[in-house]
Design a protein around this motif. Structure first.
Motif, mmCIF file in Angstrom:
data_model
loop_
_atom_site.group_PDB
_atom_site.id
_atom_site.type_symbol
_atom_site.label_atom_id
_atom_site.label_comp_id
_atom_site.label_asym_id
_atom_site.label_seq_id
_atom_site.Cartn_x
_atom_site.Cartn_y
_atom_site.Cartn_z
ATOM 1 N N ALA A 67 6.747 11.089 -14.650
ATOM 2 C CA ALA A 67 5.534 11.998 -14.786
ATOM 3 C C ALA A 67 5.666 13.282 -13.833
ATOM 4 O O ALA A 67 5.387 14.412 -14.305
ATOM 5 N N ASP A 68 6.370 12.940 -12.708
ATOM 6 C CA ASP A 68 6.434 14.117 -11.480
ATOM 7 C C ASP A 68 7.590 14.978 -12.328
ATOM 8 O O ASP A 68 7.449 16.059 -12.075
ATOM 9 N N PHE A 69 8.581 14.484 -12.899
ATOM 10 C CA PHE A 69 9.590 15.088 -13.579
ATOM 11 C C PHE A 69 9.019 16.004 -14.799
ATOM 12 O O PHE A 69 9.294 17.201 -14.834
ATOM 13 N N VAL A 70 8.229 15.349 -15.432
ATOM 14 C CA VAL A 70 7.547 16.256 -16.528
ATOM 15 C C VAL A 70 6.925 17.233 -16.070
ATOM 16 O O VAL A 70 6.731 18.342 -16.569
ATOM 17 N N ASP A 71 5.713 16.940 -14.971
ATOM 18 C CA ASP A 71 5.045 18.106 -14.503
ATOM 19 C C ASP A 71 6.039 19.020 -13.999
ATOM 20 O O ASP A 71 5.731 20.463 -14.191
ATOM 21 N N ALA A 72 6.975 18.840 -13.559
ATOM 22 C CA ALA A 72 8.061 19.885 -12.833
ATOM 23 C C ALA A 72 8.661 20.764 -14.050
ATOM 24 O O ALA A 72 8.607 22.142 -13.919
ATOM 25 N N VAL A 73 8.926 20.183 -15.020
ATOM 26 C CA VAL A 73 9.305 21.038 -16.264
ATOM 27 C C VAL A 73 8.245 21.652 -16.881
ATOM 28 O O VAL A 73 8.611 22.908 -17.259
ATOM 29 N N ALA A 74 6.998 21.355 -16.690
ATOM 30 C CA ALA A 74 6.032 22.238 -17.193
ATOM 31 C C ALA A 74 5.685 23.295 -16.173
ATOM 32 O O ALA A 74 4.467 24.085 -16.461
ATOM 33 N N GLY A 75 6.405 23.350 -15.042
ATOM 34 C CA GLY A 75 6.130 24.338 -13.811
ATOM 35 C C GLY A 75 5.007 23.943 -12.964
ATOM 36 O O GLY A 75 4.238 24.947 -12.582
ATOM 37 N N GLN A 76 4.716 22.738 -13.195
ATOM 38 C CA GLN A 76 3.265 21.985 -12.256
ATOM 39 C C GLN A 76 3.996 21.288 -10.949
ATOM 40 O O GLN A 76 4.042 20.056 -11.264
#
Length: 333
Positions: free
Chosen positions: A287-296
């Motif tokens: 989830a943290d990785f996915v957020d980082a990909v989304a710029g969050q």
């Protein structure tokens, strides 16, 4: 987001497929493995549509934008570099590479390509470790004086293989577990070890690599860290203790892949059990990785975190081999 999994590994099967699929709109499109027979069967067992022994074929899929690497350690660098060159975001198992130079190259290539590059240090994703970090930051135990990490386990038969027999593949308890404990210390205390002294041993479980290690690290603040890792201890249990000028934190059973264990804080006021979130560790990491990909935000552990945990592990092995105190080289980071 569609994912390419590189490495038909136990961790991928037990944790990471579910962690990816727990994210809305995410699934695994490809599995890549060196064994044609294994990769096909593995894909069928886990309902992955495409399987191949050719990494380039999977990376050519424009619908897949993330790559998870859980192959043996010596393959991480080349596979990550290929994924980055293909414009994919990369979540790589620890240790990032066999050498610090390769880990630095991987991180720099991702930065230059504008893709997210992360290290799968799962322990910092646990509710227990995040709660302990919070207690320390709140000053609940005063100035931290020492940290003891005990992470001596018995490596199950089905996981032994290259981990205890193949130095060329990155085997040994130091790259397997010490690297995790280095990240735990950095995460909890918010500082990087300066130097280490260490010893390591081989019991005969495997061949050619160490299966136990003990080391002591000095932190810039003056706090000391004692770390114990092993593949040969079936009943030792695992955990950590953080001791400060105003109290201590005792955590048992928290060095696992599951959200388990008990935490207690002891101060002048007495003993107090500590509650924490029991969310799945790997789901949090993805989830943290996915957020980082989304710029969050940023990944739970980025490439620099992976570089630094690898640097500590290398210093531990060097100190054990040389019998001398070793200053840790972080490669300029």
């Amino acid at each position: 987001m569609r994912w390419v999994f590189v490495g038909a590994s136990t961790i991928a099967a037990q944790y990471m497929i579910g962690a990816v699929r727990s994210q809305a709109g995410h699934d695994v499109s490809w599995i890549v493995s060196g064994s044609e027979a294994r990769v096909g069967e593995w894909a069928k067992s886990h309902e992955i549509p495409d399987a191949t022994t050719d990494l380039a074929k999977a990376l050519a899929d424009n619908d897949a934008s993330a790559v998870y690497i859980s192959s043996t350690n010596e393959k991480h660098h080349a596979q990550a570099m290929a994924a980055i060159e293909a414009g994919k975001h990369v979540l790589c198992e620890k240790p990032l590479a066999m050498s610090l130079r390769d880990a630095i190259e991987m991180t720099g290539a991702a930065r230059n390509a504008g893709v997210v590059f992360a290290t799968n240090h799962h322990l910092r994703c646990s509710g227990s470790h995040r709660k302990i970090r919070e207690l320390i930051a709140q000053g609940r135990i005063g100035q931290v004086l020492s940290l003891r990490i005990f992470h001596a386990v018995h490596l199950p038969q089905h996981l032994q293989g290259w981990r205890i027999n193949d130095a060329s593949a990155g085997g040994g308890v130091i790259p397997d577990i010490t690297v995790h404990d280095a990240d735990v210390a950095r995460f909890l205390l918010g500082e990087d070890p300066v130097d280490v002294v260490a010893q390591m041993a081989t019991s005969g479980m495997g061949d050619g690599v160490e299966d136990s290690a003990m080391s002591a690290w000095m932190m810039p603040s003056g706090a000391m860290v004692m770390s114990h890792e092993s593949f040969t201890h079936p009943f030792a249990g695992s955990g950590l203790e953080v001791h400060g000028s105003e109290g201590s934190i005792f955590a048992r059973g928290v060095m696992t892949q599951e959200p388990l264990g008990e935490i207690e804080i002891v101060t002048a006021e007495g003993r107090e059990p500590v509650l924490y979130s029991s969310h799945p560790l790997y789901e949090q990491g993805v989830a943290d990785f996915v957020d980082a990909v989304a710029g969050q935000g940023r990944p739970a552990a980025d490439g620099i975190d992976g570089i630094k945990s690898l640097a500590v592990a290398h210093a531990v092995r060097e100190a054990a081999q040389s019998g001398t105190r070793v200053t840790i080289d972080y490669g300029g980071f």
